[in-house]
Design a protein around this motif. Sequence first.
Motif, PDB file in Angstrom:
ATOM      1  N   ILE A  57       0.841  -1.206   0.000  1.00  0.00           N
ATOM      2  CA  ILE A  57       0.000   0.000   0.000  1.00  0.00           C
ATOM      3  C   ILE A  57       0.871   1.249   0.000  1.00  0.00           C
ATOM      4  CG2 ILE A  57      -1.658   1.334   1.361  1.00  0.00           C
ATOM      5  CD1 ILE A  57      -2.753  -1.438   2.362  1.00  0.00           C
ATOM      6  N   VAL A  58       1.887   1.248   0.855  1.00  0.00           N
ATOM      7  CA  VAL A  58       2.779   2.413   0.958  1.00  0.00           C
ATOM      8  C   VAL A  58       3.502   2.662  -0.363  1.00  0.00           C
ATOM      9  CG1 VAL A  58       4.881   3.292   2.060  1.00  0.00           C
ATOM     10  CG2 VAL A  58       3.054   2.317   3.452  1.00  0.00           C
ATOM     11  N   THR A  59       4.107   1.626  -0.931  1.00  0.00           N
ATOM     12  CA  THR A  59       4.897   1.824  -2.145  1.00  0.00           C
ATOM     13  C   THR A  59       4.025   2.181  -3.353  1.00  0.00           C
ATOM     14  OG1 THR A  59       4.964  -0.560  -2.566  1.00  0.00           O
ATOM     15  CG2 THR A  59       6.834   0.405  -1.398  1.00  0.00           C
ATOM     16  N   GLY A  64       9.371   4.781  -4.052  1.00  0.00           N
ATOM     17  CA  GLY A  64      10.691   4.984  -3.470  1.00  0.00           C
ATOM     18  C   GLY A  64      11.085   3.763  -2.678  1.00  0.00           C
ATOM     19  N   ASP A  65      12.102   3.921  -1.859  1.00  0.00           N
ATOM     20  CA  ASP A  65      12.607   2.821  -1.041  1.00  0.00           C
ATOM     21  C   ASP A  65      12.191   3.027   0.408  1.00  0.00           C
ATOM     22  OD1 ASP A  65      14.103   1.387  -3.068  1.00  0.00           O
ATOM     23  OD2 ASP A  65      15.489   3.090  -3.044  1.00  0.00           O
ATOM     24  N   ILE A  66      11.553   2.013   0.979  1.00  0.00           N
ATOM     25  CA  ILE A  66      11.221   2.065   2.395  1.00  0.00           C
ATOM     26  C   ILE A  66      12.530   1.877   3.156  1.00  0.00           C
ATOM     27  CG2 ILE A  66       9.994   0.949   4.293  1.00  0.00           C
ATOM     28  CD1 ILE A  66       7.859   0.124   2.219  1.00  0.00           C
ATOM     29  N   TYR A  80       1.771   1.552  12.096  1.00  0.00           N
ATOM     30  CA  TYR A  80       3.144   1.492  11.599  1.00  0.00           C
ATOM     31  C   TYR A  80       3.538   2.870  11.107  1.00  0.00           C
ATOM     32  CZ  TYR A  80       3.491  -3.603  11.600  1.00  0.00           C
ATOM     33  OH  TYR A  80       3.569  -4.914  11.975  1.00  0.00           O
ATOM     34  N   GLU A  81       4.797   3.184  11.316  1.00  0.00           N
ATOM     35  CA  GLU A  81       5.387   4.404  10.769  1.00  0.00           C
ATOM     36  C   GLU A  81       6.414   3.945   9.731  1.00  0.00           C
ATOM     37  OE1 GLU A  81       8.658   7.478  12.362  1.00  0.00           O
ATOM     38  OE2 GLU A  81       6.888   7.255  13.652  1.00  0.00           O
ATOM     39  N   PHE A  82       6.176   4.337   8.485  1.00  0.00           N
ATOM     40  CA  PHE A  82       7.085   4.018   7.384  1.00  0.00           C
ATOM     41  C   PHE A  82       7.836   5.279   6.998  1.00  0.00           C
ATOM     42  CE2 PHE A  82       3.675   0.962   6.974  1.00  0.00           C
ATOM     43  CZ  PHE A  82       4.296  -0.201   6.552  1.00  0.00           C
ATOM     44  N   LYS A  83       9.112   5.144   6.692  1.00  0.00           N
ATOM     45  CA  LYS A  83       9.880   6.241   6.115  1.00  0.00           C
ATOM     46  C   LYS A  83      10.308   5.788   4.731  1.00  0.00           C
ATOM     47  CE  LYS A  83      11.125   8.498  10.306  1.00  0.00           C
ATOM     48  NZ  LYS A  83      12.090   9.272  11.031  1.00  0.00           N
ATOM     49  N   VAL A  84       9.966   6.613   3.735  1.00  0.00           N
ATOM     50  CA  VAL A  84      10.238   6.282   2.342  1.00  0.00           C
ATOM     51  C   VAL A  84      11.165   7.335   1.755  1.00  0.00           C
ATOM     52  CG1 VAL A  84       9.224   5.965   0.057  1.00  0.00           C
ATOM     53  CG2 VAL A  84       7.993   5.162   2.077  1.00  0.00           C
ATOM     54  N   THR A 100      -6.337  -1.726   9.138  1.00  0.00           N
ATOM     55  CA  THR A 100      -7.092  -1.387   7.925  1.00  0.00           C
ATOM     56  C   THR A 100      -6.219  -1.044   6.729  1.00  0.00           C
ATOM     57  OG1 THR A 100      -7.193   0.975   8.459  1.00  0.00           O
ATOM     58  CG2 THR A 100      -8.961  -0.447   9.355  1.00  0.00           C
ATOM     59  N   GLY A 101      -4.984  -0.653   6.987  1.00  0.00           N
ATOM     60  CA  GLY A 101      -4.124  -0.185   5.907  1.00  0.00           C
ATOM     61  C   GLY A 101      -4.386   1.267   5.549  1.00  0.00           C
ATOM     62  N   GLN A 102      -5.236   1.930   6.310  1.00  0.00           N
ATOM     63  CA  GLN A 102      -5.548   3.339   6.058  1.00  0.00           C
ATOM     64  C   GLN A 102      -4.362   4.212   6.449  1.00  0.00           C
ATOM     65  OE1 GLN A 102      -8.821   4.878   8.358  1.00  0.00           O
ATOM     66  NE2 GLN A 102      -8.672   6.908   7.437  1.00  0.00           N
ATOM     67  N   ILE A 103      -4.011   5.138   5.569  1.00  0.00           N
ATOM     68  CA  ILE A 103      -2.951   6.092   5.876  1.00  0.00           C
ATOM     69  C   ILE A 103      -3.538   7.178   6.753  1.00  0.00           C
ATOM     70  CG2 ILE A 103      -1.358   7.786   4.903  1.00  0.00           C
ATOM     71  CD1 ILE A 103      -1.035   5.812   2.533  1.00  0.00           C
ATOM     72  N   LEU A 104      -2.965   7.337   7.923  1.00  0.00           N
ATOM     73  CA  LEU A 104      -3.474   8.253   8.916  1.00  0.00           C
ATOM     74  C   LEU A 104      -2.878   9.650   8.790  1.00  0.00           C
ATOM     75  CD1 LEU A 104      -3.236   5.798  11.943  1.00  0.00           C
ATOM     76  CD2 LEU A 104      -5.283   6.332  10.572  1.00  0.00           C
ATOM     77  N   LYS A 105      -1.589   9.689   8.431  1.00  0.00           N
ATOM     78  CA  LYS A 105      -0.894  10.978   8.382  1.00  0.00           C
ATOM     79  C   LYS A 105       0.370  10.808   7.550  1.00  0.00           C
ATOM     80  CE  LYS A 105       1.507  12.420  12.060  1.00  0.00           C
ATOM     81  NZ  LYS A 105       1.900  12.997  13.350  1.00  0.00           N
TER      82      LYS A 105
END
Length: 109
Positions: A57-59, A64-66, A80-84, A100-105
């Motif tokens: 979902i993030v990518t 970019g690269d996580i 989860y906090e992802f940095k890309v 849920t996979g919903q992006i919160l922020k």
Amino acid sequence: MRRSALSLLSAAIVLALAGSLAHADGHHDGDEDETLDAVHRAVEDGTVKPLSDLKAIVTARFPGDIVRIEPHRRHGAFTYEFKVLQADGRLVEIHMDAATGQILKTENE
């Protein structure tokens, strides 16, 4: 050459994630071992999506690269906090609901 360096970085991230999966911020429930066990149980019982699904979902939204993934547990709920690291050199921080996979922020650093 840049691609091979990114591949090495990605491998290092996977190893670091294995060691930091239990990391939670100051508002966490339980200690690191309890958090890690709780994440595994939540994935197994279907209350939390597998990390591979969340990464996809993030990518899809943030090419970019996580470079970092930090699980957090607050009041029994996982995020989860992802940095890309994007191709233009920008670092984007994405906070996601693990159930849920919903992006919160999102934040640009």
